[in-house]
Design an enzyme around this catalytic site. Structure first.
Site, PDB file in Angstrom:
ATOM      1  N   GLN A  91      -4.337  -1.719   9.735  1.00  0.00           N
ATOM      2  CA  GLN A  91      -4.301  -3.047   9.125  1.00  0.00           C
ATOM      3  C   GLN A  91      -4.851  -4.096  10.083  1.00  0.00           C
ATOM      4  O   GLN A  91      -4.472  -4.155  11.257  1.00  0.00           O
ATOM      5  CB  GLN A  91      -2.851  -3.382   8.703  1.00  0.00           C
ATOM      6  CG  GLN A  91      -2.721  -4.637   7.869  1.00  0.00           C
ATOM      7  CD  GLN A  91      -3.411  -4.549   6.500  1.00  0.00           C
ATOM      8  OE1 GLN A  91      -3.572  -3.471   5.935  1.00  0.00           O
ATOM      9  NE2 GLN A  91      -3.838  -5.682   5.966  1.00  0.00           N
TER      10      GLN A  91
ATOM     11  N   ASP B  33     -10.846   2.643   4.198  1.00  0.00           N
ATOM     12  CA  ASP B  33     -11.107   1.196   4.183  1.00  0.00           C
ATOM     13  C   ASP B  33     -12.611   0.896   4.076  1.00  0.00           C
ATOM     14  O   ASP B  33     -12.997  -0.242   3.811  1.00  0.00           O
ATOM     15  CB  ASP B  33     -10.593   0.553   5.485  1.00  0.00           C
ATOM     16  CG  ASP B  33      -9.293  -0.204   5.294  1.00  0.00           C
ATOM     17  OD1 ASP B  33      -9.029  -0.652   4.165  1.00  0.00           O
ATOM     18  OD2 ASP B  33      -8.549  -0.354   6.282  1.00  0.00           O
TER      19      ASP B  33
ATOM     20  N   LYS C 121       0.843  -1.205   0.000  1.00  0.00           N
ATOM     21  CA  LYS C 121       0.000   0.000   0.000  1.00  0.00           C
ATOM     22  C   LYS C 121       0.877   1.255   0.000  1.00  0.00           C
ATOM     23  O   LYS C 121       0.651   2.189  -0.766  1.00  0.00           O
ATOM     24  CB  LYS C 121      -0.953  -0.026   1.216  1.00  0.00           C
ATOM     25  CG  LYS C 121      -2.011  -1.126   1.114  1.00  0.00           C
ATOM     26  CD  LYS C 121      -2.816  -1.340   2.391  1.00  0.00           C
ATOM     27  CE  LYS C 121      -3.740  -2.543   2.250  1.00  0.00           C
ATOM     28  NZ  LYS C 121      -4.536  -2.852   3.453  1.00  0.00           N
TER      29      LYS C 121
END
Ligand code: GUN
Length: 298
Positions: free
Chosen positions: A103, A126, A59
């Site tokens: 994460q 997200d 990412k």
């Protein structure tokens, strides 16, 4: 002897993801040329889970490729929940940060729910915050979770008309299965599918899969979907990325999807490979969300 009539096409996530990233890079270049702020993604990584390290690394690297700013906040495995929530709050308060992701999975002593709820919904790239999920369910513009969003972008890129199709989603996670089922049943194209969502308690899974025009396999069990479960001409989307011990590989493992690709592919009209299918699309979708967060704020 079985005779397969359909021509199978690979849904190439590398190509579609590259096209998406190229467009974002161009637009970011224009922002820089105009002296405007570039999108800034902040990622929090707790502990040192190997897979999470890889994903967050990709990412951050993709941000660099496109010209986005990125910040990686590394926190120890034993960090308290309070300190993690404070770190998120700092990023919420930082006007330079457009998107925040933490994460997953997180260590057991930390509540995913509290973490997700602490992220400012305007920075929730997200798409996991209840505000984002609620808006998605209502069909309102919002951040869509990167994996299902990436799958929708891929179906759109290949101009696959999903109207009226029966989609079977295997897996009901908040990250993939559940949002995928909502998006495929939504009023759009891709969308307008009749969706069946299957999980560990589903009876007659094989019979249900055999009725599917689209199968989305998102249960995290290597090669679970076998050829006898797939109808001729079906579209198969493989979300699996399990690390399986493999002494023949230098790194000691290989990546396996949830679909037995070798035997399933000849029956499909379209299929995603692993690697090179859904994985790259997930990152492209996250980058799109980050760009959007920046545009909406500035
Ligand atoms: N873990 C697995 N997939 C994801 C994702 O899309 N976002 C975050 N934050 N964690 C994940």
């Amino acid at each position: 002897m079985e005779v397969y009539l359909c021509a199978m096409q690979i849904l190439d996530g590398q190509i579609v993801s590259q096209a998406t990233k190229d467009k974002l890079k161009l637009k970011t270049g224009q922002l820089i040329a105009a002296g405007k702020k570039v999108p800034h993604l902040a990622a929090i990584l707790v502990g040192n889970n190997g897979a999470s390290e890889t994903y967050v690394g990709s990412k951050v690297k993709t941000c660099e490729e496109i010209g986005f700013k990125s910040t990686l906040v590394r926190l120890p495995e034993d960090i308290s929940e309070f300190k993690l929530l404070s770190a998120i709050q700092d990023l919420n308060d930082d006007p330079d940060v457009d998107g925040i992701l933490v994460q997953l999975p997180l260590p057991k002593h930390i509540s995913d729910e509290k973490v997700i709820n602490t992220i400012d919904p305007s920075k929730d790239v997200d798409g996991f915050h209840p505000v984002s999920v609620g808006r998605m369910v209502q069909g309102l513009p919002t951040f869509i979770a990167a994996t299902p969003h990436g799958i929708m972008l891929m179906l759109e890129h290949y101009k696959i008309d999903t109207r009226g199709m029966h989609a079977v989603v295997i897996g009901r996670s908040n990250i993939v299965g559940r949002p995928m089922s909502i998006l495929l049943s939504g009023n759009g194209n891709p969308g307008n599918c009749t969706v069946t969502i299957c999980h560990s308690h589903t009876k007659n899974l094989k019979e249900i899969c055999l009725q599917a025009d689209i199968i989305v396999a998102a249960l995290g069990r290597p090669e679970f979907v076998t050829a006898d479960m797939v109808k001729e001409g079906a579209i198969v989307i493989d979300v699996g990325i399990t690390r399986v011990t493999d002494p023949t590989k230098k790194r000691g493992y290989s990546i396996k999807g949830d679909v037995d690709f070798r035997n399933v592919a000849p029956k499909c009209s379209y299929i995603t490979p692993v690697p090179g299918g859904v994985g790259p699309m997930t990152i492209a979708a996250l980058m799109k969300n980050t760009y959007r967060a920046c545009m909406e704020k500035n």
